[in-house]
Enzyme design. Structure first.
Site, mmCIF file in Angstrom:
data_model
loop_
_atom_site.group_PDB
_atom_site.id
_atom_site.type_symbol
_atom_site.label_atom_id
_atom_site.label_comp_id
_atom_site.label_asym_id
_atom_site.label_seq_id
_atom_site.Cartn_x
_atom_site.Cartn_y
_atom_site.Cartn_z
ATOM 1 N N PHE A 30 0.762 -1.498 -0.114
ATOM 2 C CA PHE A 30 -0.358 0.203 -0.150
ATOM 3 C C PHE A 30 1.112 1.041 -0.605
ATOM 4 O O PHE A 30 1.886 1.503 0.532
ATOM 5 C CB PHE A 30 -0.819 0.201 1.634
ATOM 6 C CG PHE A 30 -1.860 0.815 1.013
ATOM 7 C CD1 PHE A 30 -3.165 0.554 0.892
ATOM 8 C CD2 PHE A 30 -2.379 2.204 1.693
ATOM 9 C CE1 PHE A 30 -4.374 0.499 0.801
ATOM 10 C CE2 PHE A 30 -3.192 2.769 0.877
ATOM 11 C CZ PHE A 30 -4.669 2.173 0.905
ATOM 12 N N ASP A 63 -6.164 -7.731 9.929
ATOM 13 C CA ASP A 63 -5.780 -6.408 10.305
ATOM 14 C C ASP A 63 -6.384 -6.611 11.507
ATOM 15 O O ASP A 63 -7.331 -7.397 11.988
ATOM 16 C CB ASP A 63 -6.886 -4.951 9.611
ATOM 17 C CG ASP A 63 -6.622 -4.838 8.494
ATOM 18 O OD1 ASP A 63 -4.954 -5.479 7.780
ATOM 19 O OD2 ASP A 63 -6.960 -4.455 7.666
ATOM 20 N N GLU A 118 -7.455 -9.791 4.072
ATOM 21 C CA GLU A 118 -7.316 -8.378 3.105
ATOM 22 C C GLU A 118 -5.872 -9.479 2.106
ATOM 23 O O GLU A 118 -5.007 -9.965 2.389
ATOM 24 C CB GLU A 118 -6.753 -7.608 3.175
ATOM 25 C CG GLU A 118 -7.912 -6.566 3.522
ATOM 26 C CD GLU A 118 -7.543 -4.878 4.709
ATOM 27 O OE1 GLU A 118 -8.628 -4.871 4.291
ATOM 28 O OE2 GLU A 118 -6.474 -4.692 4.754
ATOM 29 N N HIS A 156 -14.415 -0.305 7.159
ATOM 30 C CA HIS A 156 -13.393 -0.565 8.332
ATOM 31 C C HIS A 156 -14.043 -0.449 9.560
ATOM 32 O O HIS A 156 -13.932 -1.321 10.973
ATOM 33 C CB HIS A 156 -12.563 0.151 8.236
ATOM 34 C CG HIS A 156 -10.731 -0.267 7.553
ATOM 35 N ND1 HIS A 156 -10.846 -0.381 5.955
ATOM 36 C CD2 HIS A 156 -9.810 -1.603 7.863
ATOM 37 C CE1 HIS A 156 -9.942 -1.189 5.509
ATOM 38 N NE2 HIS A 156 -9.681 -1.669 6.636
ATOM 39 N N HIS A 188 -6.139 -0.984 14.097
ATOM 40 C CA HIS A 188 -5.143 -0.561 12.869
ATOM 41 C C HIS A 188 -6.116 0.531 12.643
ATOM 42 O O HIS A 188 -5.825 1.713 11.636
ATOM 43 C CB HIS A 188 -5.748 -1.366 11.867
ATOM 44 C CG HIS A 188 -5.010 -0.869 9.958
ATOM 45 N ND1 HIS A 188 -4.044 -0.825 10.277
ATOM 46 C CD2 HIS A 188 -5.868 -1.663 9.168
ATOM 47 C CE1 HIS A 188 -3.960 -0.025 9.026
ATOM 48 N NE2 HIS A 188 -4.667 -0.687 7.943
ATOM 49 N N HIS A 204 1.395 -5.087 6.950
ATOM 50 C CA HIS A 204 -0.022 -5.917 5.561
ATOM 51 C C HIS A 204 0.711 -6.455 5.043
ATOM 52 O O HIS A 204 0.566 -6.476 3.850
ATOM 53 C CB HIS A 204 -0.172 -4.357 5.875
ATOM 54 C CG HIS A 204 -0.892 -3.812 6.851
ATOM 55 N ND1 HIS A 204 -1.889 -3.528 7.546
ATOM 56 C CD2 HIS A 204 -0.692 -2.296 7.354
ATOM 57 C CE1 HIS A 204 -2.352 -3.326 8.369
ATOM 58 N NE2 HIS A 204 -1.257 -2.557 8.594
#
Length: 225
Positions: free
Chosen positions: A25, A61, A180, A168, A65, A55
């Site tokens: 990310f 998560d 994820e 989220h 987070h 991650h």
């Protein structure tokens, strides 16, 4: 490396490879590895040192987070990460997974874990800024049906440019768990046993997982999906 079932063990490896140069990310710490010891005169072993976002690759998560007072990944209950799950295809659904993309596979015996495939082929070597996430209403409706864990084959359950992170925040309110970056390319729609345990990182906001699916005899399964 293709993610295909091991016919002897009836396992699907749904974890992408973790390697130097893999996409993360934007803003996350890239995966890096150095050798601090190598086999040679006076040294009997190879030992690596790694630096990485938690991650990287397939990951879980923690509430920390997305909530300042949330639990770390090393303190969450492991039960949601192990047990019967349903894989649902919503390939090319667009920016958000809406309820209409899932309802063909929703039934009264819906397991507590739902994994959604959005890619025809997950991009494992490049970042996808247009990744699909869950619509918050979809998460609400899954929670109302007793779902405790949701998963996705993208890097986030919210769009990459989202700041409010509505999905989220929905899993935070319902105390749900999330996986994820799963690779579901080779997995037909149907029910499986999920095994995706996070590491006991008692100060971290996430953990890599080695996520696998195991076939369940007689389970709901659409082989031609």
């Amino acid at each position: 490396m293709p993610n295909t079932p091991d016919t002897a063990l009836q396992l699907w490896d749904i974890s992408p490879p973790v390697y130097v140069g893999m996409p993360v990310f934007p803003g996350d710490t890239p995966y890096q590895q150095e050798w601090v010891a190598t086999i040679g005169p006076g040294c009997p072993v190879n030992v690596a040192s790694i630096t990485s976002t938690p991650h990287a690759g397939a990951h879980a998560d923690a509430p920390l987070h997305y909530a300042p007072d949330g639990a770390t990944i090393g303190h969450v209950d492991l039960a949601p990460y192990l047990g019967r799950c349903r894989v649902i295809h919503a390939i090319n659904c667009g920016a958000l997974i809406e309820w209409r993309h899932l309802e063909h596979a929703i039934s009264n015996d819906l397991p507590e874990r739902v994994l959604v495939r959005t890619y025809q082929q997950m991009p494992q070597t490049q970042w996808d800024a247009a990744l699909a996430g869950y619509a918050a209403d979809t998460v609400e409706r899954l929670a109302a049906r007793g779902v405790r864990l949701i998963g996705i084959d993208t890097a986030s359950i919210d769009p990459a440019d989202s700041k409010a992170l509505p999905s989220h925040q929905t899993i935070r309110r319902h105390d749900m768990r999330v996986l994820e970056n799963l690779v579901l390319d080779a997995v037909p729609e149907g029910d499986y046993e999920l095994i995706a345990l996070p590491l006991k990182l008692v100060q971290a906001d996430a953990s890599p997982v080695r996520a696998v699916l195991r076939a369940l005899p007689g389970a709901y399964n659409h082989r031609n999906s």
